[in-house]
Write a protein that holds these residues in place. Structure first.
Motif, short mmCIF file in Angstrom:
data_model
loop_
_atom_site.label_atom_id
_atom_site.label_comp_id
_atom_site.label_asym_id
_atom_site.label_seq_id
_atom_site.Cartn_x
_atom_site.Cartn_y
_atom_site.Cartn_z
N VAL A 106 4.95 -5.14 -2.79
CA VAL A 106 5.91 -4.80 -3.82
C VAL A 106 6.84 -3.73 -3.44
O VAL A 106 8.01 -3.93 -4.11
N MET A 107 6.67 -2.90 -2.66
CA MET A 107 7.40 -1.80 -2.53
C MET A 107 8.53 -2.17 -1.67
O MET A 107 9.47 -1.43 -1.42
N ARG A 137 8.44 -0.24 -11.22
CA ARG A 137 8.76 0.09 -9.64
C ARG A 137 9.59 1.35 -9.42
O ARG A 137 9.62 2.15 -8.65
N ARG A 138 10.58 1.57 -10.53
CA ARG A 138 11.40 2.76 -10.36
C ARG A 138 10.58 3.87 -10.56
O ARG A 138 10.65 4.92 -9.72
N TRP A 139 9.33 3.82 -11.34
CA TRP A 139 8.72 4.88 -11.43
C TRP A 139 7.76 4.98 -10.07
O TRP A 139 7.63 6.26 -9.56
N LEU A 140 7.41 3.82 -9.45
CA LEU A 140 6.60 4.03 -8.12
C LEU A 140 7.63 4.67 -7.05
O LEU A 140 7.11 5.43 -6.34
N SER A 158 0.04 8.45 -2.94
CA SER A 158 -0.18 7.38 -2.01
C SER A 158 -0.64 6.28 -2.51
O SER A 158 -1.47 6.41 -3.43
N TYR A 159 -0.09 5.17 -2.24
CA TYR A 159 -0.23 3.63 -2.66
C TYR A 159 -1.07 2.80 -1.72
O TYR A 159 -1.43 1.99 -2.15
N THR A 160 -1.08 3.42 -0.55
CA THR A 160 -1.78 2.64 0.55
C THR A 160 -3.34 2.53 0.46
O THR A 160 -3.71 3.51 0.43
N THR A 161 -3.76 1.31 0.77
CA THR A 161 -5.04 1.09 0.66
C THR A 161 -5.79 0.24 1.51
O THR A 161 -4.98 -0.82 1.82
#
Length: 376
Positions: free
Chosen positions: A344-345, A312-315, A323-326
């Motif tokens: 998660v975020m 999570r820290r890396w994210l 971009s993490y959105t899908t």
């Protein structure tokens, strides 16, 4: 006359000698008609012909020796037709053919010598037919082939020597078949491949740490193997793939990722892992992806506990770059119960906890191993 178009005229037959006085013709369009049969001598009086368009007709086969006097044809189009078979030597005479397309016919059978003698062929399209078997020698001799499309058929397996000799092949489209297994050296001669798409099959394995199906494909830029039945991946499956830019692995049954599986993918921009069975990911699994722009992890049964803290820290650290959105799958937690369904975020780091002492000790030991100094 060098150009002739007879399209959408409803013609069903052509008489022998129909083009007897057109010796200089270079381009002939006979598409969107209702030809049920083609005379074998149709082109015998057209020695200068370079392009032939016969798409959207209803003939079910091509006559033998149709092209024996057509050595200058470079482009040949049979798309959207009713062809059922490509028999041995049916294209004999086309020694300068560069492009041929049989897209969207009803072809079930391709005989072993259907493409013999086509040493200058660069693009072969068999996409969207009903081919249920490819003879192992069917592409033998196509040493100039750069683009091969056999996607959207019913091919159940690939023989070991199917792609043998295709040393300058750049694009291979095999998606949407019924392939369940690939020989580990299926692509051993295809070391110039830049695009490989084997998605939408029934593949269960890509090999092991000693040998995998991608070994030696160091020029790959695009690799798709999503929508298969793969559960595990060799640690070194992408070793040496420093030119890879796009990697689709989604909608398999992948349960875990080796910690260093993505090491060396310095140019990877897009990584799609959504809709697998991943529960936990190594904190460092994505660390080497310095060019990454898109990472889709949603649709996995992620466990949002203390093991996710470093990831999570890396994210968080990379959220402005990646971009993490899908639209396909939400990036949510499956467990523990208190976090199930949450993004998660959106979960504060302080809430990513392990509920049992055993889980916590495992987390501590894992992190100690990652930071431990090398042994002397």
């Amino acid at each position: 006359m060098t150009y002739l178009s007879i399209q959408e005229s409803g013609i069903q037959t052509l008489e022998v000698g129909a083009f007897a006085d057109l010796h200089a013709l270079r381009t002939l369009h006979l598409s969107r008609n209702k030809f049920t049969d083609i005379p074998s001598s149709l082109l015998y009086d057209l020695p200068e012909l370079r392009q032939l368009y016969l798409y959207s007709n209803v003939f079910t086969s091509l006559p033998d020796k149709m092209f024996i006097h057509s050595s200058k044809i470079a482009d040949l189009h049979f798309d959207f037709g009713k062809l059922r078979i490509l028999q041995d030597h049916v294209l004999d005479g086309l020694i300068n053919l560069e492009y041929v397309s049989f897209f969207a016919n009803d072809i079930t059978t391709v005989q072993p010598n259907a493409f013999s003698g086509l040493s200058n062929l660069e693009t072969l399209i068999l996409y969207s037919n009903d081919i249920n078997y490819l003879p192992g020698s069917v592409f033998r001799g196509l040493r100039g082939l750069r683009n091969l499309h056999i996607a959207s058929n019913e091919i159940p397996f690939i023989e070991e020597n199917t792609f043998k000799g295709l040393r300058i092949l750049e694009t291979l489209e095999m998606y949407g078949n019924e392939i369940s297994d690939l020989p580990v050296d299926a692509f051993r001669d295809c070391q110039n491949l830049e695009v490989l798409r084997i998605s939408g099959n029934r593949i269960t394995s890509l090999g092991n740490d000693n040998a995998n199906v991608f070994t030696g494909l160091f020029k790959l830029k695009t690799l798709w193997f999503h929508m298969n039945l793969i559960t595990t991946l060799p640690d070194n499956i992408f070793s040496g793939f420093d030119q890879l830019e796009t990697l689709y692995m989604y909608r398999n049954r992948i349960e875990a990722l080796p910690e260093k599986i993505f090491d060396g993918l310095l140019n990877l921009k897009v990584l799609q892992l959504f809709d697998n069975l991943l529960t936990t990911l190594s904190a460092t699994v994505f660390n080497g992806l310095i060019s990454l722009e898109t990472l889709y992890l949603g649709g996995n049964p992620l466990s949002c506990d203390c093991h996710m803290i470093e990831l999570r820290r890396w994210l968080d650290d990379n959220k402005d770059r990646i971009s993490y959105t899908t639209p396909f799958a939400s990036f949510t937690c499956a467990s523990p119960v208190k976090h199930a369904g949450r993004l998660v975020m959106d979960i504060p780091l302080g809430e990513l906890t392990c509920e049992s002492r055993l889980q916590f000790l495992h987390y501590v030991q894992s992190n100690l191993r990652q930071v431990a100094p090398p042994q002397q």
